[in-house]
Scaffold this motif. Structure first.
Motif, PDB file in Angstrom:
ATOM      1  N   ARG A   1     -17.746  26.273  -9.413  1.00 32.24           N
ATOM      2  CA  ARG A   1     -16.562  26.387  -9.999  1.00 32.24           C
ATOM      3  C   ARG A   1     -16.100  24.468 -10.673  1.00 32.24           C
ATOM      4  N   THR A   2     -15.297  24.111 -11.635  1.00 26.66           N
ATOM      5  CA  THR A   2     -14.798  23.291 -12.568  1.00 26.66           C
ATOM      6  C   THR A   2     -13.602  22.930 -12.040  1.00 26.66           C
ATOM      7  N   HIS A   3     -12.675  23.660 -11.884  1.00 25.62           N
ATOM      8  CA  HIS A   3     -11.318  23.857 -12.152  1.00 25.62           C
ATOM      9  C   HIS A   3     -10.587  24.823 -10.906  1.00 25.62           C
ATOM     10  N   LYS A   4      -9.471  24.149 -10.536  1.00 26.56           N
ATOM     11  CA  LYS A   4      -8.592  25.501 -10.017  1.00 26.56           C
ATOM     12  C   LYS A   4      -8.546  26.304 -10.429  1.00 26.56           C
ATOM     13  N   SER A   5      -8.623  26.947 -12.073  1.00 28.18           N
ATOM     14  CA  SER A   5      -8.661  28.057 -12.754  1.00 28.18           C
ATOM     15  C   SER A   5      -9.822  28.626 -13.817  1.00 28.18           C
ATOM     16  N   PHE A   6     -11.114  27.703 -13.540  1.00 31.81           N
ATOM     17  CA  PHE A   6     -12.036  28.123 -13.664  1.00 31.81           C
ATOM     18  C   PHE A   6     -13.679  27.566 -12.831  1.00 31.81           C
ATOM     19  N   ILE A   7     -13.989  29.042 -13.229  1.00 29.95           N
ATOM     20  CA  ILE A   7     -15.690  29.113 -12.504  1.00 29.95           C
ATOM     21  C   ILE A   7     -16.677  29.005 -14.004  1.00 29.95           C
ATOM     22  N   VAL A   8     -17.781  28.725 -13.897  1.00 33.64           N
ATOM     23  CA  VAL A   8     -18.771  29.471 -15.235  1.00 33.64           C
ATOM     24  C   VAL A   8     -19.868  29.353 -15.001  1.00 33.64           C
ATOM     25  N   ALA A   9     -20.774  29.951 -15.522  1.00 35.45           N
ATOM     26  CA  ALA A   9     -22.042  30.202 -15.859  1.00 35.45           C
ATOM     27  C   ALA A   9     -23.144  29.197 -16.149  1.00 35.45           C
ATOM     28  N   LYS A  10     -23.861  28.631 -15.346  1.00 36.02           N
ATOM     29  CA  LYS A  10     -24.922  27.067 -15.846  1.00 36.02           C
ATOM     30  C   LYS A  10     -25.253  27.036 -17.135  1.00 36.02           C
ATOM     31  N   ASN A  11     -26.195  28.418 -16.538  1.00 33.06           N
ATOM     32  CA  ASN A  11     -26.635  28.786 -17.995  1.00 33.06           C
ATOM     33  C   ASN A  11     -26.295  28.173 -19.634  1.00 33.06           C
ATOM     34  N   GLU A  12     -24.447  28.926 -19.575  1.00 36.00           N
ATOM     35  CA  GLU A  12     -23.908  29.411 -20.505  1.00 36.00           C
ATOM     36  C   GLU A  12     -23.211  27.688 -21.081  1.00 36.00           C
ATOM     37  N   ILE A  13     -23.730  26.649 -20.467  1.00 38.96           N
ATOM     38  CA  ILE A  13     -23.159  25.693 -20.793  1.00 38.96           C
ATOM     39  C   ILE A  13     -23.438  24.833 -21.756  1.00 38.96           C
ATOM     40  N   LYS A  14     -23.067  24.183 -22.919  1.00 39.06           N
ATOM     41  CA  LYS A  14     -23.733  23.720 -23.851  1.00 39.06           C
ATOM     42  C   LYS A  14     -23.743  22.028 -24.072  1.00 39.06           C
ATOM     43  N   HIS A  15     -22.436  21.241 -23.559  1.00 39.28           N
ATOM     44  CA  HIS A  15     -22.528  20.160 -23.172  1.00 39.28           C
ATOM     45  C   HIS A  15     -21.575  19.810 -22.694  1.00 39.28           C
ATOM     46  N   ILE A  16     -21.229  18.758 -21.723  1.00 38.68           N
ATOM     47  CA  ILE A  16     -20.227  18.685 -21.196  1.00 38.68           C
ATOM     48  C   ILE A  16     -20.333  17.250 -21.715  1.00 38.68           C
ATOM     49  N   GLU A  17     -18.854  17.315 -21.991  1.00 40.06           N
ATOM     50  CA  GLU A  17     -18.111  15.787 -22.529  1.00 40.06           C
ATOM     51  C   GLU A  17     -17.174  15.464 -21.803  1.00 40.06           C
ATOM     52  N   GLY A  18     -17.042  14.268 -21.867  1.00 41.28           N
ATOM     53  CA  GLY A  18     -16.052  13.460 -20.635  1.00 41.28           C
ATOM     54  C   GLY A  18     -15.547  14.606 -19.550  1.00 41.28           C
ATOM     55  N   ASN A  19     -13.626  14.915 -19.365  1.00 41.46           N
ATOM     56  CA  ASN A  19     -13.612  16.420 -18.593  1.00 41.46           C
ATOM     57  C   ASN A  19     -13.174  17.637 -18.957  1.00 41.46           C
ATOM     58  N   ARG A  20     -14.311  17.759 -19.778  1.00 41.91           N
ATOM     59  CA  ARG A  20     -14.824  19.185 -20.327  1.00 41.91           C
ATOM     60  C   ARG A  20     -15.758  19.532 -20.822  1.00 41.91           C
ATOM     61  N   ILE A  21     -15.904  20.738 -20.365  1.00 43.56           N
ATOM     62  CA  ILE A  21     -16.758  21.923 -21.020  1.00 43.56           C
ATOM     63  C   ILE A  21     -17.341  22.522 -22.017  1.00 43.56           C
ATOM     64  N   ILE A  22     -18.662  22.556 -22.272  1.00 46.08           N
ATOM     65  CA  ILE A  22     -18.462  22.891 -23.606  1.00 46.08           C
ATOM     66  C   ILE A  22     -18.708  25.183 -23.588  1.00 46.08           C
ATOM     67  N   ILE A  23     -18.958  26.109 -23.952  1.00 50.22           N
ATOM     68  CA  ILE A  23     -19.408  27.673 -23.141  1.00 50.22           C
ATOM     69  C   ILE A  23     -19.304  27.583 -24.764  1.00 50.22           C
ATOM     70  N   GLN A  24     -19.968  28.076 -25.838  1.00 49.85           N
ATOM     71  CA  GLN A  24     -19.992  28.727 -26.943  1.00 49.85           C
ATOM     72  C   GLN A  24     -18.717  28.006 -28.542  1.00 49.85           C
ATOM     73  N   ASN A  25     -17.496  28.132 -28.154  1.00 51.80           N
ATOM     74  CA  ASN A  25     -16.085  27.834 -28.743  1.00 51.80           C
ATOM     75  C   ASN A  25     -14.666  27.330 -27.692  1.00 51.80           C
ATOM     76  N   HIS A  26     -15.641  27.380 -26.675  1.00 56.68           N
ATOM     77  CA  HIS A  26     -14.329  27.707 -25.553  1.00 56.68           C
ATOM     78  C   HIS A  26     -14.453  26.015 -25.099  1.00 56.68           C
ATOM     79  N   LYS A  27     -13.494  25.158 -24.552  1.00 60.35           N
ATOM     80  CA  LYS A  27     -13.047  24.128 -23.702  1.00 60.35           C
ATOM     81  C   LYS A  27     -13.042  24.848 -22.808  1.00 60.35           C
ATOM     82  N   ILE A  28     -13.571  24.000 -21.361  1.00 60.48           N
ATOM     83  CA  ILE A  28     -12.774  24.433 -20.167  1.00 60.48           C
ATOM     84  C   ILE A  28     -12.853  23.029 -19.308  1.00 60.48           C
ATOM     85  N   PRO A  29     -11.888  23.054 -18.869  1.00 60.32           N
ATOM     86  CA  PRO A  29     -10.980  21.369 -18.152  1.00 60.32           C
ATOM     87  C   PRO A  29     -12.264  21.383 -16.983  1.00 60.32           C
TER      88      PRO A  29
END
Length: 237
Positions: free
Chosen positions: A193-221
């Motif tokens: 769980r990375t945000h009150k509105s988001f749960i992400v798959a750890k293995n799908e995380i491309k990289h983390i920059e600042g307060n955002r997680i990048i998965i494919q072309n999606h930016k997740i806060p």
């Protein structure tokens, strides 16, 4: 015929158990209850042979409810909390299934409960929950059908108003399930769980920059409350 009742506050848990039971012809659903008080009323008016019982429910826990039943049916506990196993066996439950559990583990539990094998005296042995076998998928209702969602295909989940969007590698499923239901269902070893509105798959995380997680072309806060969760992913914080 074995008649069963499901008592769980999460609708998705009901559907998983129902889908498993549909493959076992000797099981027949008697009803669905979403809290302990509904279950009390149901059992006052109906008889069942088997009860699938969640522990963590609002107002009255599953175990506190169990203590109110004078002549309880066979009980299989279905929960995400392994730390209550000992208390469960002290209440004479038949088995303790740790969510998410596989169909194979479910069948083993049914056989153990309905057709118990003769065993040696185990009065001095404390039974422990079997957690080695876990599910790799679940069924999710969306667009008037139930789709089987494999964990390996899941990218992330987004709470979206009164709905939840489940982002898969090849499609998006819009569901009425709450994001809290998915948080209980998904294994912590693979999802975060990375945000009150988001749960992400750890293995799908491309990289983390600042307060955002990048998965494919999606930016997740990354929410302030959940930064600690994300920091655990780093070898060096």
């Amino acid at each position: 015929m074995i008649h069963y009742l499901i008592v769980d506050d999460e609708p998705i848990a009901h559907r998983i158990i129902e889908n498993y039971c549909e493959n076992l012809p000797h099981l027949e659903k008697k009803g669905n209850c979403y809290n302990a008080f509904e279950a009390m009323q149901f059992l006052n008016e109906n008889e069942v042979d088997l009860l699938f019982l969640d522990i963590n429910m609002p107002k009255l826990s599953g175990f506190d409810f169990l203590k109110t039943i004078a002549n309880p049916p066979k009980i299989i506990v279905t929960t995400a909390y392994k730390e209550f196993a000992l208390e469960g066996y002290e209440l004479n439950i038949s088995d303790y299934l740790l969510k998410p559990f596989s169909f194979e583990r479910f069948v083993k539990s049914i056989n153990k409960t309905i057709f118990p094998a003769k065993e040696k005296d185990t009065s001095l042995v404390v039974a422990k929950p079997e957690i080695e076998s876990v599910a790799s998928s679940f069924f999710l209702k969306g667009d008037k059908k139930h789709s089987q969602v494999h964990f390996k295909d899941l990218l992330f989940i987004e709470a979206y108003g009164h709905y939840t969007k489940v982002y898969l590698k090849n499609e998006i499923i819009v569901s009425h399930e709450k994001i809290s239901s998915f948080e209980k269902l998904l294994p912590e070893s693979h999802f975060i769980r990375t945000h009150k509105s988001f749960i992400v798959a750890k293995n799908e995380i491309k990289h983390i920059e600042g307060n955002r997680i990048i998965i494919q072309n999606h930016k997740i806060p990354i929410g302030q409350t959940y930064k600690g969760n994300v920091n655990k992913l780093f070898l060096v914080n």
